[in-house]
Design an enzyme around this catalytic site. Structure first.
Site, mmCIF file in Angstrom:
data_model
loop_
_atom_site.group_PDB
_atom_site.id
_atom_site.type_symbol
_atom_site.label_atom_id
_atom_site.label_comp_id
_atom_site.label_asym_id
_atom_site.label_seq_id
_atom_site.Cartn_x
_atom_site.Cartn_y
_atom_site.Cartn_z
ATOM 1 C CG ASP A 98 -3.148 31.114 -58.761
ATOM 2 O OD1 ASP A 98 -2.295 32.019 -58.743
ATOM 3 O OD2 ASP A 98 -3.551 30.534 -57.731
ATOM 4 C CE LYS B 193 14.432 40.385 -57.515
ATOM 5 N NZ LYS B 193 13.079 40.093 -57.772
ATOM 6 N N GLY C 224 13.759 57.812 -45.271
ATOM 7 C CA GLY C 224 12.366 57.609 -44.889
ATOM 8 C C GLY C 224 12.260 56.675 -43.707
ATOM 9 C CB THR D 232 9.879 32.302 -53.123
ATOM 10 O OG1 THR D 232 10.138 33.649 -53.562
ATOM 11 C CG2 THR D 232 9.851 31.388 -54.320
ATOM 12 C CB CYS E 97 11.325 42.609 -53.295
ATOM 13 S SG CYS E 97 10.292 41.905 -54.575
ATOM 14 C CD GLU F 187 4.291 45.253 -54.856
ATOM 15 O OE1 GLU F 187 3.401 45.905 -54.299
ATOM 16 O OE2 GLU F 187 4.693 44.152 -54.437
ATOM 17 C CB VAL G 215 6.048 38.093 -60.197
ATOM 18 C CG1 VAL G 215 6.990 37.677 -61.323
ATOM 19 C CG2 VAL G 215 6.770 38.981 -59.206
HETATM 20 C C1 UDX Z 1 11.832 46.294 -55.538
HETATM 21 C C2 UDX Z 1 12.879 46.466 -56.642
HETATM 22 O O1 UDX Z 1 12.998 47.860 -56.963
HETATM 23 C C3 UDX Z 1 12.506 45.664 -57.860
HETATM 24 O O2 UDX Z 1 13.518 45.784 -58.866
HETATM 25 C C4 UDX Z 1 12.375 44.203 -57.403
HETATM 26 O O3 UDX Z 1 12.156 43.324 -58.437
HETATM 27 C C5 UDX Z 1 11.298 44.083 -56.347
HETATM 28 O O4 UDX Z 1 11.654 44.920 -55.249
HETATM 29 P P1 UDX Z 1 9.431 47.297 -54.964
HETATM 30 O O5 UDX Z 1 9.551 46.513 -53.693
HETATM 31 O O6 UDX Z 1 8.168 47.250 -55.725
HETATM 32 O O7 UDX Z 1 10.598 46.878 -55.975
HETATM 33 O O8 UDX Z 1 9.646 48.843 -54.605
HETATM 34 P P2 UDX Z 1 10.826 49.915 -54.625
HETATM 35 O O9 UDX Z 1 10.361 51.064 -55.405
HETATM 36 O O10 UDX Z 1 12.117 49.341 -54.991
HETATM 37 O O11 UDX Z 1 10.843 50.371 -53.082
HETATM 38 C C6 UDX Z 1 11.108 49.448 -52.033
HETATM 39 C C7 UDX Z 1 11.087 50.123 -50.693
HETATM 40 O O12 UDX Z 1 12.187 51.014 -50.550
HETATM 41 C C8 UDX Z 1 9.859 50.976 -50.410
HETATM 42 O O13 UDX Z 1 9.454 50.743 -49.079
HETATM 43 C C9 UDX Z 1 10.320 52.402 -50.599
HETATM 44 O O14 UDX Z 1 9.583 53.326 -49.854
HETATM 45 C C10 UDX Z 1 11.749 52.288 -50.101
HETATM 46 N N1 UDX Z 1 12.647 53.313 -50.662
HETATM 47 C C11 UDX Z 1 12.948 53.303 -51.988
HETATM 48 C C12 UDX Z 1 13.199 54.276 -49.837
HETATM 49 O O15 UDX Z 1 12.945 54.301 -48.610
HETATM 50 N N2 UDX Z 1 14.059 55.187 -50.364
HETATM 51 C C13 UDX Z 1 14.380 55.209 -51.686
HETATM 52 O O16 UDX Z 1 15.184 56.074 -52.085
HETATM 53 C C14 UDX Z 1 13.800 54.239 -52.522
#
Ligand code: UDX
Length: 436
Positions: A30, A208, A257, A86, A264, A156, A11
């Site tokens: 850092d 958040k 999936g 965190t 997160c 990400e 971040v």
């Molecule tokens: C997430 C939030 O989207 C973002 O706004 C926040 O600040 C941080 O957490 P991120 O963890 O990078 O982002 O990935 P994201 O694309 O949201 O996917 C999270 C997980 O959900 C992945 O394991 C993904 O495979 C899964 N996922 C996502 C599904 O299984 N099905 C979906 O339809 C969407």
């Protein structure tokens, strides 16, 4: 504007780099000397598409610099973002560990010069900004500052675009003066008509968690519906498409999936549950989403076993994709980290491939896992291939070639990338999620 970012993790580094791209002068600080050394040499320690080019561009244009020294980083800054980790507490109770946040607050406090806004960017429990305020006041009673909360919503793999073109920016402040500083920071986004939600600090902090928890619920919901589809012979892809066309539901985050992972959702859902319990409230829908998510991973192990006639003992399994999602090398809470050890415990041999995550994966997976040079190499002599993460590289595999190198043509598609009919016509035994 002079801005300091504390923490050059995912971040912090994306935030600092994008703010420099906006035209601000950014110093990233850092404690990790090795990381700072690498960054100074232009090496970005994480894989995030487009990030290294943007880091190097802004370093070259002298708007972005890196240091380990707070004395060099903080004086003169008009805004200091706290973007340290965190993680879930080591006690395993789901609480967010705020040690790094308070350490950062103490270190920055003594170095403030003139009016400064201290902004929590990390995901933190409600009330943390106020605690940060107390820590700074205790350490430096004369400091002239405000605290604020400005949560990130970066995915990400798409973080730069999410920062530059966000759906919204949330600003939690307690004074107009602090609001003006944040508005100045995000001025380029105002010019793009990005909605800015200005609110109290507590509302921003909770927003958040609520956003991430809602998305986690959506994923667990569609995973459970997919499981029902399997029981009644319905098709989840058509179903998700049809419900997603309802504007109130929306088509995103309806892909079934092996369960959500990453840095997160797993951590933030647990931390939110702790916050809720501390206030004597409940959030049963999020508790259920968390439970469904772990059950989903276990269900994948069962699915794989059943696709191989009831046992994986002595079988070679090719696993394509290890990271929690494509376009990242992040292995934190990736479904592979639960599913692969369970398969190995049941006697399977695993040959895995991931376009970017193999080095990171080796830290998380049992030593027995073999790493292949590409998807075809992974499939050599395999009894089954498991598509775990939907990297683009795996979307157009040469299925004839895959089939020809495998011992048995069993294709287990945990992301529903391929059409069942297509795989069947290529001679594979097909298993997906939520469809025949
Ligand atoms: C997430 C939030 O989207 C973002 O706004 C926040 O600040 C941080 O957490 P991120 O963890 O990078 O982002 O990935 P994201 O694309 O949201 O996917 C999270 C997980 O959900 C992945 O394991 C993904 O495979 C899964 N996922 C996502 C599904 O299984 N099905 C979906 O339809 C969407």
């Amino acid at each position: 504007m002079n801005i300091t970012i504390i923490g050059t993790g995912y971040v912090g580094l994306v935030t600092g780099t994008c703010l420099a791209e906006f035209g601000h002068h950014v110093t990233c600080v850092d404690k990790d000397e090795d990381k700072i050394r690498q960054l100074r040499k232009g090496k970005v320690p994480i894989y995030e598409p487009g990030l290294d080019a943007l880091v190097n561009k802004n370093v070259g244009e002298k708007r972005l610099r890196f240091t380990t020294d707070f004395v060099e980083a903080v004086p003169g800054a008009e805004a200091v973002f706290i973007a340290v980790g965190t993680p879930s507490s080591r006690r395993g109770d789901g609480y967010a560990d705020l040690t790094y946040i308070f350490e950062a607050a103490r270190e920055l406090a003594g170095n403030l010069t003139g009016y400064t806004v201290i902004i929590d960017k990390s995901t933190v429990p409600v009330g943390t900004a106020r605690q940060v305020e107390r820590v700074i006041r205790q350490t430096n009673p004369d400091a002239d500052f405000d605290v604020a909360s400005n949560p990130e919503f970066l995915r990400e793999g798409a973080a730069i675009n999410d920062f530059m073109r966000p759906d919204r920016v949330v600003i939690g402040v307690q004074t107009d003066r602090a609001r003006q500083v944040l508005q100045e920071i995000y001025k380029p986004l105002y010019l793009l008509d990005t909605p800015i939600v200005s609110t109290t600090i507590e509302t921003a902090e909770l927003t958040k968690y609520a956003a991430n928890a809602f998305l986690a619920v959506k994923i667990s919901f569609i995973n459970e519906i997919a499981n029902i589809c399997e029981a009644v012979d319905a098709d989840i892809s058509a179903l998700a498409k049809a419900i997603g066309m309802d504007g109130r539901i929306g088509s995103k985050f309806l892909h079934p999936g092996p369960g959500y992972g990453g840095s997160c959702f797993p951590k933030d859902t647990l931390a939110l549950l702790r916050i809720v319990q501390e206030h004597g409230e409940s959030l049963r829908i999020v508790e259920a989403a968390v439970e469904v998510n772990s059950a989903q991973k276990a269900r994948m192990v069962k699915k794989i076993r059943e696709s191989l006639g009831g046992s994986v003992a002595g079988k070679t399994l090719a696993v394509l994709g290890l990271t929690f999602k494509p376009e990242t090398d992040d292995m934190r809470d990736a479904p592979a980290v639960t599913i692969i050890p369970a398969l190995i415990e049941k006697g399977a041999m695993v040959r895995a491939h991931d376009p970017k995550g193999m080095q990171e994966a080796a830290k998380y997976l049992p030593a027995e896992v073999e790493y292949a040079k590409d998807a075809y190499d992974a499939c050599k002599n395999a009894d089954a291939v498991i598509l775990m993460t939907e990297w683009n590289q795996y979307r157009a595999l040469d299925l004839k070639k895959i089939r020809s190198v495998m011992k048995y043509p069993v294709f287990i598609d945990l992301r529903n990338v391929y059409e069942p009919e297509k795989l069947k016509s290529e001679g594979f035994h097909y298993t997906g999620v939520g469809r025949k």
